[in-house]
Design a protein around this motif. Structure first.
Motif, short mmCIF file in Angstrom:
data_model
loop_
_atom_site.label_atom_id
_atom_site.label_comp_id
_atom_site.label_asym_id
_atom_site.label_seq_id
_atom_site.Cartn_x
_atom_site.Cartn_y
_atom_site.Cartn_z
N ALA A 1 6.81 -4.49 3.23
CA ALA A 1 6.46 -3.26 3.76
C ALA A 1 6.15 -2.23 2.63
CB ALA A 1 7.56 -2.69 4.51
N ALA A 2 7.05 -2.14 1.64
CA ALA A 2 6.87 -1.59 0.38
C ALA A 2 5.67 -1.64 -0.17
CB ALA A 2 7.93 -1.48 -0.48
N THR A 3 5.11 -2.63 -0.32
CA THR A 3 3.86 -3.39 -1.22
C THR A 3 2.82 -2.77 -0.35
OG1 THR A 3 4.12 -5.43 -0.13
CG2 THR A 3 5.06 -5.38 -2.30
N ARG A 4 2.79 -3.12 0.93
CA ARG A 4 1.64 -2.80 1.73
C ARG A 4 1.53 -1.28 1.94
NH1 ARG A 4 -0.44 -4.35 7.87
NH2 ARG A 4 -2.21 -3.28 7.91
N LEU A 5 2.62 -0.64 2.50
CA LEU A 5 2.49 0.92 2.71
C LEU A 5 2.82 1.86 1.82
CD1 LEU A 5 4.88 0.33 5.93
CD2 LEU A 5 2.48 0.27 6.03
N PHE A 6 3.36 1.42 0.76
CA PHE A 6 3.62 2.43 -0.35
C PHE A 6 2.99 1.92 -1.74
CE2 PHE A 6 7.25 2.77 2.32
CZ PHE A 6 6.84 3.94 2.88
N GLY A 7 2.20 0.52 -1.97
CA GLY A 7 1.70 0.19 -3.05
C GLY A 7 2.54 -0.08 -4.05
N VAL A 8 3.84 -0.31 -3.76
CA VAL A 8 5.01 -0.73 -4.72
C VAL A 8 4.83 -2.12 -5.33
CG1 VAL A 8 7.56 -1.11 -5.19
CG2 VAL A 8 6.60 0.80 -3.74
N LEU B 1 3.09 -11.85 6.93
CA LEU B 1 3.09 -11.42 8.27
C LEU B 1 2.95 -9.73 8.29
CD1 LEU B 1 3.09 -11.91 11.35
CD2 LEU B 1 5.64 -11.87 11.17
N ILE B 2 3.57 -9.07 7.58
CA ILE B 2 3.39 -7.78 7.48
C ILE B 2 2.03 -7.48 6.82
CG2 ILE B 2 4.07 -5.60 6.16
CD1 ILE B 2 7.11 -6.88 6.44
N GLN B 3 1.48 -8.08 6.19
CA GLN B 3 0.09 -7.82 5.54
C GLN B 3 -0.80 -7.78 6.74
OE1 GLN B 3 -0.37 -6.62 2.44
NE2 GLN B 3 1.71 -6.74 2.06
N VAL B 4 -0.69 -8.95 7.63
CA VAL B 4 -1.60 -9.26 8.72
C VAL B 4 -1.44 -8.52 9.96
CG1 VAL B 4 -2.29 -11.47 7.82
CG2 VAL B 4 -0.62 -11.26 9.63
N SER B 5 -0.54 -7.55 10.10
CA SER B 5 0.02 -6.76 11.06
C SER B 5 -0.71 -5.73 11.25
CB SER B 5 1.50 -6.66 11.18
OG SER B 5 2.46 -7.55 11.12
N PRO B 6 -0.86 -5.03 12.45
CA PRO B 6 -1.17 -3.67 12.58
C PRO B 6 -0.39 -2.67 11.73
CG PRO B 6 -1.60 -4.98 14.57
CD PRO B 6 -0.60 -5.65 13.67
N ILE B 7 -0.87 -1.67 11.31
CA ILE B 7 0.17 -0.62 10.49
C ILE B 7 1.27 -0.33 11.39
CG2 ILE B 7 -1.32 1.41 11.02
CD1 ILE B 7 0.16 0.21 7.60
N TRP B 8 1.18 0.22 12.54
CA TRP B 8 2.22 0.60 13.54
C TRP B 8 3.22 -0.62 13.88
CZ3 TRP B 8 3.28 -1.80 18.19
CH2 TRP B 8 2.34 -2.88 18.56
N TYR B 9 2.79 -1.76 13.67
CA TYR B 9 3.84 -2.82 13.89
C TYR B 9 4.36 -3.35 12.46
CZ TYR B 9 5.94 -6.80 16.43
OH TYR B 9 6.79 -7.45 17.01
N ALA B 10 3.71 -2.98 11.57
CA ALA B 10 4.43 -3.42 10.41
C ALA B 10 5.54 -2.81 10.06
CB ALA B 10 3.34 -3.03 9.26
N TRP B 11 5.53 -1.31 10.43
CA TRP B 11 6.74 -0.43 10.35
C TRP B 11 7.86 -0.85 11.42
CZ3 TRP B 11 7.87 3.05 6.80
CH2 TRP B 11 6.81 3.66 6.42
N LEU B 12 7.29 -1.38 12.46
CA LEU B 12 8.34 -1.95 13.33
C LEU B 12 9.09 -3.56 12.94
CD1 LEU B 12 6.71 -1.30 17.07
CD2 LEU B 12 8.48 0.13 15.75
#
Length: 524
Positions: free
Chosen positions: A142-149, A293-304
């Motif tokens: 999540a951190a790598t996708r959502l925040f670019g970490v 899996l987080i990378q291919v998930s819709p952004i709303w579901y990646a958080w979930l």
């Protein structure tokens, strides 16, 4: 206030607060404090397995090369067979008031029950590690996708440490806090996983089939059986732990209710298992399932998914570590439950770092699941057969003798060891390892030459344990006093006197309470 209302109020007062640190170790839970019921046993099993750790096990059939229908069939087989084997292990806690490892002293001897303690430790390290691994990886993804970490070993190590520490905090508070966490996970993670149907509807391929060349073991049946055995490792892993929770259930609870609670609790784990099967087809071929899996998930579901992973990591880690902390404190009485939990947590964290950062995760998980299935199932079958021939009769006082730093009692047998159970378990576990096929770390010398490479370790170990144990019960009958007033069922017994309970001069600490010595004598 009426009588029923007063009784209800008293029962409520007996239930400790969630924020109250549990004082019990593996000593017998008093009747007045047994405030749980079969539904709690259901919830704590489902909650403890309704997690990403179980999801990871659900991905294995696909990772090993099965098609979607084949993977679903292997998962169903593993869950149902594993649940059927596990069911009777919930019967011991209400009768003995303690965990299953200590209860096993009735069949392995009060010192020989350390076999159960070893199995508990093995299972705890495996599932605590898996829970922290996958929860940490989800947060990293999540951190790598959502925040670019940027992903790094240092980042993973820090997150693993934080999650592992949070698990230990809950474990320190004890049973009531653990029950609360599992109540949340039962509902929360089920809803979040079912939302995956919406999240992945446009990506899902019901016809997923990588073809026969993808079978990890070269052909269908060996790969299918291995997949089912890995799935079965999840319900089997509860065998050493069910007593940790069922000991808080009143002794008079009916056996059918306890059996049903366990079977249904494990059947409910098909939710995370099938989530794993389905989502594994979306990221097949990727090295890191959770991050992919987080990378291919819709952004709303990646958080979930991060929420699912966090809640699940807490639940699985707590249910695994709690029981081992209990049991380790009884084997090493200098340590309290809290100290033992901290020690095991630290040991498991070292394994997490080494196993996740230095070795192959798939191979590490495969090996531990294989060892759990092979070593725990023969121990369980000996316990079950012992329960049947004893008619479910146990002395809650006498199983505690070793924990009290004493000797003697109904289950002293030969210097604290019932060699009948030990002689049945050891060759059964060894034979299972010889026939096992959990590549790459556990590949027995007979795994490829028998049944066309199909893993037959489970029927070999189960069958051998049952045959040897029953044969020994007939050839060398146990003392009549261990069977209770109704006597044995189906097996012979011999006369004997109960060894007197006395202080063990080799023990320096007695923490679990004391009892009145019984009559004199030794097993002859």
């Amino acid at each position: 206030m009426s009588g029923p209302e007063l009784a209800g109020l008293a029962a409520e007062q007996r239930r400790p607060r969630v924020t109250e640190i549990e004082q019990h170790g593996i000593d017998t839970i008093p009747a007045a404090e047994r405030s749980s019921g079969p539904f709690d046993l259901f919830r704590i099993q489902f909650g403890g397995a309704n997690t990403f750790a179980t999801v990871i096990l659900g991905t294995f059939p696909v990772l090993l090369g099965l098609s979607l229908p084949q993977a679903v069939a292997a998962t169903l087989l593993g869950v149902v067979v594993g649940a059927l084997i596990l069911m009777p292990m919930g019967l011991f806690g209400p009768r003995t008031g303690t965990n299953n490892a200590v209860s096993s002293g009735a069949h392995f001897g009060v010192r020989g029950r350390v076999v159960g303690s070893f199995l508990s430790l093995l299972t705890a390290i495996a599932f605590y590690s898996i829970s922290v691994w996958v929860s940490g990886d989800a947060i990293v993804g999540a951190a790598t996708r959502l925040f670019g970490v940027a992903d790094s070993d240092l980042l993973r190590g820090v997150i693993y440490a934080v999650l592992g520490a949070l698990v230990i905090v809950v474990v320190v508070y004890g049973y009531q806090f653990m029950l609360l966490v599992n109540k949340i996970v039962v509902v929360g993670n089920t809803v979040l996983m079912l939302l995956g149907i919406v999240a992945y509807a446009s990506l899902f391929d019901f016809g997923y089939d990588p073809g026969p060349d993808a079978y990890a073991l070269g052909s269908f049946w060996p790969t299918f059986i291995l997949s089912a055995l890995i799935v079965m490792g999840n319900p089997i892993s509860f065998g050493a732990f069910l007593g940790d929770w069922s000991r808080y259930i009143p002794a008079g609870t009916s056996a059918p209710k306890l059996l049903s609670a366990t079977f249904l609790g494990q059947l409910a784990t098909l939710v995370p298992f099938l989530f794993g099967v389905g989502t594994a087809t979306l990221v097949a071929g990727e090295v890191d399932y959770v991050v992919a899996l987080i990378q291919v998930s819709p952004i709303w579901y990646a958080w979930l998914l991060v929420v699912v992973a966090f809640l699940g990591g807490m639940s699985t880690g707590v249910t695994s570590l709690y029981g081992t902390g209990l049991d380790f404190s009884s084997v090493f009485p200098r340590l309290s439950r809290v100290q033992a939990s901290l020690f095991i947590g630290a040991l498991a964290f070292v394994f997490i770092l080494v196993g996740r950062l230095a070795f192959d995760l798939l191979g590490s998980v495969n090996a531990f699941i294989g060892a759990i299935v092979i070593c725990t199932t023969p121990w369980m079958i000996i316990m079950m057969l012992g329960y049947v021939v004893r008619r479910g009769h146990y002395s809650a006082e006498d199983v505690q003798v070793f924990n009290q730093g004493r000797t003697g009692g109904l289950y002293w047998f030969s210097d604290g060891v019932n060699w009948r159970g030990m002689v049945a378990w050891i060759p059964a576990a060894v034979a299972g390892l010889l026939f096992a096929n959990y590549p790459p770390l556990i590949v027995g010398p007979f795994s490829a030459s028998v049944a066309g490479g199909i893993d037959v370790s489970l029927p070999v170990s189960l069958g051998l344990a049952a045959v040897i144990y029953l044969a020994l019960l007939f050839a060398f009958p146990e003392p009549r006093y261990v069977f209770g007033p109704q006597g044995p069922r189906w097996v012979p017994a011999r006369d004997g006197e109960v060894p007197p309970v006395t202080d063990d001069p080799r023990a320096s600490t007695h923490r679990a309470g004391r009892r009145t010595p019984t009559s004199a004598g030794m097993e002859k």
